[in-house]
Design a protein around this motif. Structure first.
Motif, PDB file in Angstrom:
ATOM      1  N   LEU A  80       0.602   2.062 -14.655  1.00 29.99           N
ATOM      2  CA  LEU A  80       0.874   1.666 -13.262  1.00 29.99           C
ATOM      3  C   LEU A  80       0.117   2.566 -12.282  1.00 29.99           C
ATOM      4  CD1 LEU A  80       2.742  -0.247 -11.566  1.00 29.99           C
ATOM      5  CD2 LEU A  80       4.298   1.686 -11.395  1.00 29.99           C
ATOM      6  N   THR A  81       0.146   3.877 -12.546  1.00 30.89           N
ATOM      7  CA  THR A  81      -0.555   4.821 -11.684  1.00 30.89           C
ATOM      8  C   THR A  81      -2.055   4.534 -11.668  1.00 30.89           C
ATOM      9  OG1 THR A  81       1.085   6.506 -12.166  1.00 30.89           O
ATOM     10  CG2 THR A  81      -1.016   7.271 -11.290  1.00 30.89           C
ATOM     11  N   VAL A  82      -2.613   4.264 -12.847  1.00 33.45           N
ATOM     12  CA  VAL A  82      -4.052   4.018 -12.935  1.00 33.45           C
ATOM     13  C   VAL A  82      -4.434   2.781 -12.121  1.00 33.45           C
ATOM     14  CG1 VAL A  82      -5.961   3.509 -14.507  1.00 33.45           C
ATOM     15  CG2 VAL A  82      -4.190   5.136 -15.178  1.00 33.45           C
ATOM     16  N   ILE A  83      -3.560   1.746 -12.185  1.00 31.78           N
ATOM     17  CA  ILE A  83      -3.847   0.515 -11.442  1.00 31.78           C
ATOM     18  C   ILE A  83      -3.720   0.745  -9.939  1.00 31.78           C
ATOM     19  CG2 ILE A  83      -3.042  -1.836 -10.970  1.00 31.78           C
ATOM     20  CD1 ILE A  83      -2.066  -1.924 -13.903  1.00 31.78           C
ATOM     21  N   LEU A  84      -2.653   1.454  -9.535  1.00 33.55           N
ATOM     22  CA  LEU A  84      -2.361   1.578  -8.106  1.00 33.55           C
ATOM     23  C   LEU A  84      -3.231   2.608  -7.389  1.00 33.55           C
ATOM     24  CD1 LEU A  84       1.548   1.385  -7.963  1.00 33.55           C
ATOM     25  CD2 LEU A  84      -0.102  -0.353  -7.303  1.00 33.55           C
ATOM     26  N   LEU A  85      -3.718   3.600  -8.133  1.00 35.93           N
ATOM     27  CA  LEU A  85      -4.401   4.732  -7.504  1.00 35.93           C
ATOM     28  C   LEU A  85      -5.556   4.345  -6.573  1.00 35.93           C
ATOM     29  CD1 LEU A  85      -3.480   7.580  -7.590  1.00 35.93           C
ATOM     30  CD2 LEU A  85      -5.192   8.092  -9.329  1.00 35.93           C
ATOM     31  N   PRO A  86      -6.449   3.419  -6.985  1.00 37.90           N
ATOM     32  CA  PRO A  86      -7.543   3.056  -6.067  1.00 37.90           C
ATOM     33  C   PRO A  86      -7.031   2.487  -4.743  1.00 37.90           C
ATOM     34  CG  PRO A  86      -7.937   2.153  -8.258  1.00 37.90           C
ATOM     35  CD  PRO A  86      -6.552   2.731  -8.271  1.00 37.90           C
ATOM     36  N   PHE A  87      -5.987   1.642  -4.813  1.00 42.82           N
ATOM     37  CA  PHE A  87      -5.437   1.048  -3.594  1.00 42.82           C
ATOM     38  C   PHE A  87      -4.780   2.112  -2.722  1.00 42.82           C
ATOM     39  CE2 PHE A  87      -5.345  -2.264  -6.867  1.00 42.82           C
ATOM     40  CZ  PHE A  87      -6.103  -3.234  -6.240  1.00 42.82           C
ATOM     41  N   LEU A  88      -4.046   3.036  -3.379  1.00 46.20           N
ATOM     42  CA  LEU A  88      -3.369   4.090  -2.633  1.00 46.20           C
ATOM     43  C   LEU A  88      -4.388   5.001  -1.951  1.00 46.20           C
ATOM     44  CD1 LEU A  88      -0.524   4.987  -5.150  1.00 46.20           C
ATOM     45  CD2 LEU A  88      -0.326   3.733  -3.003  1.00 46.20           C
ATOM     46  N   THR A  89      -5.483   5.290  -2.669  1.00 43.80           N
ATOM     47  CA  THR A  89      -6.528   6.139  -2.093  1.00 43.80           C
ATOM     48  C   THR A  89      -7.113   5.495  -0.843  1.00 43.80           C
ATOM     49  OG1 THR A  89      -7.055   6.783  -4.350  1.00 43.80           O
ATOM     50  CG2 THR A  89      -8.608   7.447  -2.649  1.00 43.80           C
ATOM     51  N   TYR A  90      -7.403   4.199  -0.956  1.00 40.44           N
ATOM     52  CA  TYR A  90      -7.954   3.452   0.184  1.00 40.44           C
ATOM     53  C   TYR A  90      -6.971   3.467   1.354  1.00 40.44           C
ATOM     54  CZ  TYR A  90     -10.301  -0.357   2.656  1.00 40.44           C
ATOM     55  OH  TYR A  90     -10.965  -1.108   3.574  1.00 40.44           O
ATOM     56  N   GLY A  91      -5.688   3.222   1.040  1.00 37.31           N
ATOM     57  CA  GLY A  91      -4.661   3.196   2.082  1.00 37.31           C
ATOM     58  C   GLY A  91      -4.505   4.536   2.761  1.00 37.31           C
ATOM     59  N   LEU A  92      -4.520   5.599   1.974  1.00 36.82           N
ATOM     60  CA  LEU A  92      -4.390   6.946   2.539  1.00 36.82           C
ATOM     61  C   LEU A  92      -5.576   7.250   3.441  1.00 36.82           C
ATOM     62  CD1 LEU A  92      -3.032   9.445  -0.135  1.00 36.82           C
ATOM     63  CD2 LEU A  92      -1.988   8.726   2.024  1.00 36.82           C
ATOM     64  N   ALA A  93      -6.772   6.901   2.967  1.00 35.04           N
ATOM     65  CA  ALA A  93      -7.985   7.135   3.761  1.00 35.04           C
ATOM     66  C   ALA A  93      -7.889   6.373   5.077  1.00 35.04           C
ATOM     67  CB  ALA A  93      -9.221   6.705   2.972  1.00 35.04           C
TER      68      ALA A  93
ATOM     69  N   ILE B  50       1.969  -2.591  13.406  1.00 30.62           N
ATOM     70  CA  ILE B  50       3.158  -1.770  13.273  1.00 30.62           C
ATOM     71  C   ILE B  50       3.128  -1.280  11.845  1.00 30.62           C
ATOM     72  CG2 ILE B  50       5.670  -1.828  13.130  1.00 30.62           C
ATOM     73  CD1 ILE B  50       5.632  -3.717  15.490  1.00 30.62           C
ATOM     74  N   GLN B  51       3.127   0.011  11.682  1.00 27.06           N
ATOM     75  CA  GLN B  51       2.937   0.557  10.349  1.00 27.06           C
ATOM     76  C   GLN B  51       4.093   0.171   9.437  1.00 27.06           C
ATOM     77  OE1 GLN B  51       1.778   4.508   9.825  1.00 27.06           O
ATOM     78  NE2 GLN B  51       0.413   4.569  11.586  1.00 27.06           N
ATOM     79  N   ASN B  52       3.758  -0.212   8.215  1.00 27.40           N
ATOM     80  CA  ASN B  52       4.833  -0.493   7.265  1.00 27.40           C
ATOM     81  C   ASN B  52       4.996   0.653   6.264  1.00 27.40           C
ATOM     82  OD1 ASN B  52       2.687  -0.814   5.529  1.00 27.40           O
ATOM     83  ND2 ASN B  52       2.844  -3.038   5.427  1.00 27.40           N
ATOM     84  N   TYR B  53       4.104   1.638   6.333  1.00 27.27           N
ATOM     85  CA  TYR B  53       4.210   2.827   5.481  1.00 27.27           C
ATOM     86  C   TYR B  53       4.210   2.483   3.996  1.00 27.27           C
ATOM     87  CZ  TYR B  53       5.389   4.921   9.924  1.00 27.27           C
ATOM     88  OH  TYR B  53       5.366   5.328  11.230  1.00 27.27           O
ATOM     89  N   LEU B  54       3.631   1.329   3.653  1.00 30.12           N
ATOM     90  CA  LEU B  54       3.663   0.889   2.257  1.00 30.12           C
ATOM     91  C   LEU B  54       2.996   1.906   1.329  1.00 30.12           C
ATOM     92  CD1 LEU B  54       4.393  -1.280   0.218  1.00 30.12           C
ATOM     93  CD2 LEU B  54       2.212  -2.370   0.661  1.00 30.12           C
ATOM     94  N   VAL B  55       1.863   2.451   1.796  1.00 29.34           N
ATOM     95  CA  VAL B  55       1.148   3.412   0.957  1.00 29.34           C
ATOM     96  C   VAL B  55       2.042   4.604   0.625  1.00 29.34           C
ATOM     97  CG1 VAL B  55      -0.757   5.052   0.929  1.00 29.34           C
ATOM     98  CG2 VAL B  55      -1.111   2.761   1.811  1.00 29.34           C
TER      99      VAL B  55
END
Lengths: 147, 131
Positions: A80-93, B50-55
């Protein structure tokens, strides 16, 4: 008080800076030490208290393996982490850029149903890896490489 | 209030957004269609209306290993659901809840991490003592 502090002009940039620093420090620590053997990494509270795997169990070990370049070993620890990590990285950026320059990266607006489905998938993954069936135990940390 | 175009935080009685100049008076601008819309105005351009903070909710769930991340994801879903319905106030409320649960999860995760490191150090120190 914290709220007042955060509303000060530019406070968000400091937050982004602190977050980025913490990320880099975390990555260096994870690259240097394997959570599977190092001993000082925090145990998963769920696993510690209940003995069950949570959806995130093995995610630190997975990221250590990713930093070492071992995609297979990372996948075995927590797919799950391996799948989600690219999306999370993009979202954080995107969040970081939004705070710094007022504009994030282009983003898909996820319909609520998708987010609920993702939530359900995470919960089901957490349940499945605890089931006493061999096929499901492959989802537990280290399960796939276990003989 | 938050600008529906760029997401910037404005005074509640502001007439236009301080950041992008969008008219913030009620009834101004494009009305949000009632159903079937997945792209409220502004989200495509800014990524955040509006941020959903999903990340952060997912990070809290998968990396902090904490059940507190689950309500954060549920509220994140609610934000987008209400945005699609045009319920800006409801979305803002859900957004605040999502944020709160992210912070709860982060705080718990931080406490566990600090506790774990302290325990490890205490163990290392006591381990050095001759018995």
């Amino acid at each position: 008080m914290i709220k007042r502090f955060l509303m000060v002009e530019g406070a968000n940039r400091w937050l982004v800076g602190a977050g980025a620093l913490a990320l880099v420090a975390g990555a260096i620590t994870l690259r240097m030490f394997d959570p599977a053997t190092a001993g000082f990494f925090p145990p998963c509270p769920v696993r510690y208290l209940t003995g069950w795997y949570c959806p995130g169990c093995g995610s630190l070990r997975a990221m250590h393996q990713l930093l070492e370049g071992n995609l297979r070993a990372a996948w075995a620890m927590n797919p799950l982490t391996v799948i989600l990590l690219p999306f999370l990285t993009y979202g954080l950026a995107s969040h970081a850029l939004y705070e710094v320059r007022g504009r994030g990266l282009p983003r898909l607006f996820l319909p609520a149903v998708w987010i609920r489905a993702l939530c359900a998938a995470i919960v089901l993954f957490g349940i499945a890896r605890n089931l006493p069936l061999h096929a499901f135990q492959l989802l537990a940390p280290g399960g796939i490489v276990r003989p | 209030m938050f600008c529906t175009q760029c997401g910037a935080n404005n005074a509640d009685n502001a007439a236009v957004c301080v950041q992008c100049g969008r008219n913030l008076q009620p009834g101004a601008g494009m009305p949000l269609p009632a159903t079937g819309v997945v792209m409220p105005p502004g989200t495509a351009a800014s990524g955040i209306a509006i941020q959903n903070y999903l990340v952060f909710a997912i990070l809290a769930t998968v990396l902090c290993c904490l059940p507190a991340g689950i309500p954060a994801i549920v509220y994140a879903a609610q934000v987008n659901g209400k945005l699609a319905q045009g319920d800006i106030a409801g979305a803002q409320k859900a957004s605040d809840n999502a944020k709160m649960w992210c912070w709860i999860s982060f705080g718990l995760g931080l406490a566990v991490t600090v506790g774990s490191v302290l325990l490890f150090m205490a163990g290392a120190i006591t381990g050095l003592r001759p018995h």
